[in-house]
Every structure is written in C-alpha cells, then in structure tokens.
Write an enzyme that holds these catalytic residues in place. Sequence first.
Site, mmCIF file in Angstrom:
data_model
loop_
_atom_site.group_PDB
_atom_site.id
_atom_site.type_symbol
_atom_site.label_atom_id
_atom_site.label_comp_id
_atom_site.label_asym_id
_atom_site.label_seq_id
_atom_site.Cartn_x
_atom_site.Cartn_y
_atom_site.Cartn_z
ATOM 1 N N CYS A 98 0.767 -1.243 -0.076
ATOM 2 C CA CYS A 98 0.035 0.058 0.179
ATOM 3 C C CYS A 98 0.892 1.240 0.201
ATOM 4 O O CYS A 98 0.410 2.322 -0.588
ATOM 5 C CB CYS A 98 -0.929 0.028 1.045
ATOM 6 S SG CYS A 98 -0.205 -0.217 2.693
ATOM 7 N N ASP A 151 -8.593 4.811 -2.874
ATOM 8 C CA ASP A 151 -7.615 3.765 -2.537
ATOM 9 C C ASP A 151 -7.337 3.049 -3.794
ATOM 10 O O ASP A 151 -8.106 2.168 -4.239
ATOM 11 C CB ASP A 151 -8.114 2.933 -1.353
ATOM 12 C CG ASP A 151 -7.114 2.093 -0.879
ATOM 13 O OD1 ASP A 151 -6.221 1.444 -1.467
ATOM 14 O OD2 ASP A 151 -7.324 1.773 0.259
ATOM 15 N N HIS A 157 -1.845 2.160 7.216
ATOM 16 C CA HIS A 157 -2.443 2.135 5.906
ATOM 17 C C HIS A 157 -2.145 3.789 5.204
ATOM 18 O O HIS A 157 -1.997 4.713 5.751
ATOM 19 C CB HIS A 157 -3.955 1.851 5.720
ATOM 20 C CG HIS A 157 -4.259 1.374 4.372
ATOM 21 N ND1 HIS A 157 -3.552 0.784 3.389
ATOM 22 C CD2 HIS A 157 -5.400 1.812 3.526
ATOM 23 C CE1 HIS A 157 -4.124 0.691 2.094
ATOM 24 N NE2 HIS A 157 -5.321 1.354 2.503
#
Length: 638
Positions: A286, A330, A313
């Site tokens: 990520c 995202d 995250h």
Amino acid sequence: MAMTPAVTALCENCNEDFLEAANLLLTYADNILRYPNEEKYRSIRLGNPTFSRKLLPIKGAVECLFEMGFEEAETHLVFSKSASVEQLKLVRESIAAERYLRLHGGQPVTSAAQASVDAASGSSAAAASSQPVTSEPPHPSSLESSMSFFVTLQSNFHHVMTYENLDLQQKARSCIPHQQLLAAAQRKLTETLKADTECQLGVEDFLVMELLRWFKQDFFSWVGSLPCSHCEGATQNASPLSPTTDDLRWGAQRVENHFCQSCRLSTRFPRYNNPEKLLETRTGRCGEWANCFTLCCRAMGLEARYVWDSTDHVWTEVYSVSQRRWLHCDSCENVCDKPLLYEVGWGKKLAYILAFSKDQVVDVTWRYSYKHPEVLLRRTRVQEAWLLHTINGLNASRQQSLSPGRKNELTERLIVELVEFISPKKPKAGELGGRSSGSLAWRLARGETRTPCTGSSTQAEGFVFIPTENERTDRLLHVCYNASKDQYRRVSNNSELIQGWDKCVWAKESVLRKVENDWQMVYVARTENSCVGRISWKFDFAPVGLKIKCVSVMAISQTFHSGKVCWHLQAGQITTEFPGDGKMQPLPSLSGSSGFSVVAVLSGGEGDTSWQHAQLFRQSLKQTEESSFEILIHLENA
C-alpha cells in the site's frame, strides 16, 4: 542568498531560539562535511535529549534537516550516502548567513523579506496570516511520543513536494494513457447525463475513476511474498537485509529478505519511497501504491493529497471541483468515495488520519469514521491542542508564498470539511467488504477481512471472499477445503493455503470440528446438547466490479438416524438448494448476481449423541488429497 522554505520558517523564531537551533544544525552539517565517511555523524537518534530539547520544539528546525537531505528511519534521522552534499551546503550556508547577521547586529533577512511581501500585498489579513504564532504551544502529553509524531508530520509534509517536480510529472504522464482515460471519462459522463440530467459529477470525477481502474488493473502489481529468484519456489520473510547505495538513493531504508528454504538464497525486496523509481518497478504494497498513484494524479492535473493512517495504511484524496469536496481514493482496492471502508469493512480501530498536500496538512480522521466518540478515546499519542497548534504552524510556514486568493480558497475548503466532519454519515453498501489487496493469510494476520453486519455496529463472525488481483484478472474464483488437513486451498490465487476450518467462514453457530482418533475420521458437527447448528461462507464480487457468469459447488455431508443437513445458496431473494452428495452441482440461477452465501444447517438426530448424527465434510484422516468442499465461480464484468 535565496532562502529555502525551512530556513525561512526557522528565522521566524525569537533570537535566542534561532541561535541555539542554528548552532546545533550547523554542527550536524559541519560534522558530515568534515568527516564524510564517519557513520556516527550521518544519523541523529530521535530520542537524543539535545535533539528533542533544542530542535524539536523550534519552528522550521526539523524541516531544515529534511531540506539538508536527512530522511526518516525507524529510530533515527539518517543522511544517506546518496544524499546531495551540495544541497546540504546550500541549506547550511543559508542558516550561517542569517546567524552572522543576527550576531553582528544586522537586520534579520526574513524580517526584511516579510516587510517587502506585506507592503507589496497591501493586505493586512494576508500579512497577519503569514506572521509566526507568538502564543506558547501547549505541552504534549509525552515528549517522546510528540517527537515521533512531529517527525512523521514533517517527513510526510516534506515528501509530498516531490510530486510537484515538473520533470517527474512529465515522466509519470509518459506512462499514463491519458488521452484514452480522458476519452473514457468523457464518454461515461455523457452516458450518465443522458440517464440523469441532474447529475452533479464532472469529467474530472470520471477521470479519477478511470485512473484508479487503469492503475489497479494495468499498471501496478501487488507484492506479497516474492518467488525465489533461483527456483521460483515459495519464500518466507526473514531478517531484513542491508540497503545498498542504490537502494538508499531511491529512499529504500528497508530491504525485505524473501528467503528460500530449499535454495538457501535470499530474494531482495527494497521498499522504495521515491515515486520516480516506482514508475519503473510498478510493484509494492500500500505504501508504494499510494505514493505512485498520488504522483499520477498530480501529473494528470488533479489536485491530490497523500493520506497517512496511524493504523498502518496510506491512500490518496482527490479534490472534486464539481462536488466541491475531497474524494477518498484507494488505488490498492480500486475504490472511490468509500471513506468508511476501513472502519466498517476492514474493522480498523482508527485514531489519526492526516492528509498532506503541497499547500497544507489537514486532520481528516473524522471523514473516515462514524464512531467519533470511540476514535477520541484512542487519540492518546499527543494532546489535541498540541496537534492543532503544530498543524497550524506547518501550514502557516508552507502557505507564506501563496496569494491571498489561494489562502482564502484553502480556508473555505477547510470550513466545508469541518462541517462534513461534524455530521458523520452512516455506512453504505460498498463500504462493508473486507480488504481485497494482498494474500488471504496476510489480510487475516492484519485483521482486515472481518466485516460488520449491515446496519449493526457489532462485529460479525468472519471472512468474506472477495476476488484478489489474480482472480479479478482471470475472472475465476476457485476454493477447496480438505477436512483431513483442515486446510483451505484458494486454487485461483496461486493455490494459497489457509489453515483452519473456521478461518474462511462468514458465520457459525453451535458447530465444531471433531477428530475421532480411534476411527481415524474427521468431520464438522453440532456442539453437544445443541438442537441446530449453522455455518456459512460469503462471496462478494461487487467491490471489484464483477458478477457471476456461472457457479458450481460440491459439498460432502452425511447423516445418521434422523439427522438432517440442508445445503442452500442465498443470493438476494434467490435461495437455491443443492445436495451434499460429493458431486459438483452447477447452479445457473445465480448467474448475474454480485455475491452469494453458502449455508449449511444441521439438525435432528436421536439420543445423547444426536449432535453427531448430522455431519459435514466427513473424511478419513488419510484422505489428504481429496476435497470435501469445493466452489468454482466464473466471473464477468458487472
């Protein structure tokens, strides 16, 4: 001599604070210049009392270190061997020149520059907004904690300026099929407006969604465990390796060691932090995804900011001009405007979420939660007043060179955000799914597969099958369970193995796994003294934009005396029963559905052992190769 932004901020401190910080900064720089090969002079421990007392509280001081070329590591700030010594000299000379003027009675450079700016602007409001904060900052709850938090703020705020490099933006644009994406966005906008004449979306909103789709499907790849570079077999994460000079050049302070037990060889995975390098490697987790995607957004002319979450995250926000608000994006999940995904879908216990752009830092935690009181209880790392004061100081420093019009625009946007924050929204359907990026084992370890029930604030039993990147690409999801091994095999995702009969279960009630060592048999049955047992598995394809083309299922069940096992699939209002006779059953009634649940209900039986008279997956402990439960799903675009 032209001043850098960090030195300009440093010079706004009172004379005493400036001189003390300047002396220490010059010492750090001079030690590196005098002893370039001495490692001890190239790092600063974050817990060092001198650093925390003389630099951390001083406006612009830590930023000066970042501008010199220091980078954040876990416990230190490090001046890597690939850092520019010329840049170090530039910042050092700028600090030294201001120090000389102050010691010898000259007018501080920033005072003269600020006076010129104020006179040219003719705006008292603009002048006031660029003045240093004179009130005493509130003391944080813990110096060590606040120091670490402050370095995180500084590091991210400094890093996002990388996205503003015009040459780097051009390099990113050369990788993006921008004309095709723009054409697709325009086409979808036209189609939407035909169907809904009151639609408030603009072409940029559709461009964001097209960019997300392209980035996920065509450009970037997820790295879990790398195959062995020699035999291409499975590897395990071992102790990290030392970064090379080239690794450090591209911001990889950490290098993972993917070790092959068979070959006894290591496959290196540098965790690059430089988005230019990521345009070449196009791989990562990520951190790499959000880093590179945010650059791509800026390269496409979208106003974007990098979002950091303290629960490990990161993602991106893009400003929608037509909607006049920031959109959650995202790239790992290919989702847009689903901010409650992490709290509701992944089950994250959120605390601090901060958004960084070229112009400002904003605490956006409240956009990503509808349980504000719970979040407040977890925000204990620093005092709220300290955090607000620190963010305001960073923003005042960064916004000094902005026009009054731009400052007013940022203020108006912030007011809109604050109004949004105080009115939390309830979760919507697309925010209920667990994480889809990464291997199942990795997601289970992070606790990001658990999904709350719709309309409930309590946590459900467990897991939702959502197609991974491999499965999305192949339009196939194939799962088998072997009761003897007590192991799931996700065939369609490189035969990924998950141990434990209940690890992939959505919900269970009064059921257990029973091993009969004397008979060498194993099965799932009701718990003792229970009348009914239930177990279900859940599949959801909506988060990745797919639907069922066809599905087949096989399950083994066995009954004794009056025991009963009822198997069925539930998709919306459609319920389809099938026998647990060990044969693959095609179920055409589910075609076109975006998800379903497989449910088994165990009941009946006689006497004290009635709980054993309805069994799932009965199998010999020696049957280690045969599946006792299997689902094969072919998918297509929704």
